[in-house]
Scaffold this motif. Structure first.
Motif, PDB file in Angstrom:
ATOM      1  N   ARG A   1       9.918  69.958  12.387  1.00 12.55           N
ATOM      2  CA  ARG A   1      11.227  69.319  12.544  1.00 12.55           C
ATOM      3  C   ARG A   1      11.148  68.219  13.605  1.00 12.55           C
ATOM      4  NH1 ARG A   1      15.707  73.004  11.352  1.00 12.55           N
ATOM      5  NH2 ARG A   1      15.215  73.845   9.288  1.00 12.55           N
ATOM      6  N   ASP A   2      12.088  67.276  13.530  1.00 17.97           N
ATOM      7  CA  ASP A   2      12.078  66.129  14.455  1.00 17.97           C
ATOM      8  C   ASP A   2      12.086  66.548  15.928  1.00 17.97           C
ATOM      9  OD1 ASP A   2      12.031  64.539  12.288  1.00 17.97           O
ATOM     10  OD2 ASP A   2      14.161  63.978  12.328  1.00 17.97           O
ATOM     11  N   HIS A   3      12.998  67.471  16.277  1.00 15.48           N
ATOM     12  CA  HIS A   3      13.118  67.825  17.703  1.00 15.48           C
ATOM     13  C   HIS A   3      11.829  68.459  18.238  1.00 15.48           C
ATOM     14  CE1 HIS A   3      14.295  71.609  15.723  1.00 15.48           C
ATOM     15  NE2 HIS A   3      13.909  72.209  16.822  1.00 15.48           N
TER      16      HIS A   3
ATOM     17  N   GLU B   1      12.372  75.020  21.883  1.00 13.34           N
ATOM     18  CA  GLU B   1      12.630  74.226  20.675  1.00 13.34           C
ATOM     19  C   GLU B   1      12.657  75.076  19.401  1.00 13.34           C
ATOM     20  OE1 GLU B   1      13.499  71.185  21.103  1.00 13.34           O
ATOM     21  OE2 GLU B   1      12.898  71.057  23.207  1.00 13.34           O
TER      22      GLU B   1
END
Length: 278
Positions: free
Chosen positions: A166-168, A186
């Motif tokens: 995922r991006d984060h 995260e």
């Protein structure tokens, strides 16, 4: 977190399960304060029916069955909680490490998990219980926890693998954060509700596992649990004597505790699982 709790409070299934569980816990905390008798003291004749100050009659040793039941529920809940914590912590560690790091570590951890899944945990449980001379309820809880973590590990691994890119998470990687930090900040928050659900199921299965081995006579020594009450009733032939009060309330208590935990889990599942919710 407060938002999640607010949503949960609107789920009738979760509320039913949570209130029933809370009432059971309240009973086992408050009743021993009111009735300070020793649950193992002989008060009456063997298999005396309910009445004469004995709410649930007496068992084969002439002991107050209601008092025994309260102490039994307490032991069973404690065993379930300890087993649940142990199994969830091990499952989380294996699942997160395996799902996030991947590669060789993933292969090794998955192999260990699969090995535990292939060998039935109940058989390991029986073998360890037979070989131990002094089994306290804590030891039994630890054994249950150490043999029942693989399902949590597999589920957590699947969730972690889907979050890994995922991006984060990628931004955290580029920012140079360490692997433990990324996993803690995260990934873990995104699967927190899932972990709580896994924990609730582990507690329920821990209570059932303890009841099963105690009924076989392999449970903890020097204590009372719901399984042990059932074991006494079987060994001293309560069904033959027609003493239903010696085993039905204990079986009913096991059913109610596990049912209320499963209701909490189902309620959470309906809220946090988008597939079911849609």
């Amino acid at each position: 977190m407060a938002h999640s709790m607010g949503i949960l409070m609107r789920s009738p299934k979760f509320l039913l399960g949570a209130i029933t569980t809370a009432l059971m816990i309240l009973l086992v905390i408050v009743y021993p304060m009111i009735n300070r008798s020793d649950p193992l003291a002989m008060m009456a004749l063997a298999f005396q029916p309910p009445g004469n100050g004995l709410l649930l009659g007496s068992d084969n040793f002439g002991r107050d069955l209601f008092l025994e039941l309260v102490y039994g529920i307490r032991t069973s809940i404690m065993v379930g909680l300890v087993a649940g914590i142990v199994a969830t912590v091990i499952g989380l560690f294996f699942g997160l490490a395996s799902g996030y790091i991947g590669g060789l570590i993933d292969n090794i951890l998955t192999a260990v998990t699969n090995m535990f899944i292939v060998i039935p945990s109940f058989i390991i449980l029986i073998l360890i219980s037979v070989s131990l001379n002094s089994r306290s309820s804590l030891i039994v809880a630890l054994i249950i926890g150490l043999t029942s973590w693989p399902w949590t590990a597999r589920a957590v691994r699947a969730q972690t693998t889907s979050l890994r890119n995922r991006d984060h998470v990628n931004i955290a990687k580029i920012s140079g954060h360490s692997t433990p930090r990324i996993i803690l900040f995260e990934i873990l928050p995104y699967i927190a509700s899932y972990v709580v659900m896994a924990f609730i199921l582990q507690v329920a299965s821990g209570i059932l596992a303890e009841a099963s081995i105690s009924m076989l006579g392999l449970g903890p020594y020097n204590t009372i649990s719901l399984g042990i009450i059932m074991n006494w009733a079987l060994v001293f032939e309560a069904p033959v004597a027609g003493a239903w009060w010696a085993f039905i309330p204990a079986a009913f208590a096991i059913a109610i505790i596990t049912f209320s935990l499963y209701m909490m889990n189902t309620g959470m599942d309906e809220i946090f699982n988008p597939k079911i919710r849609s």
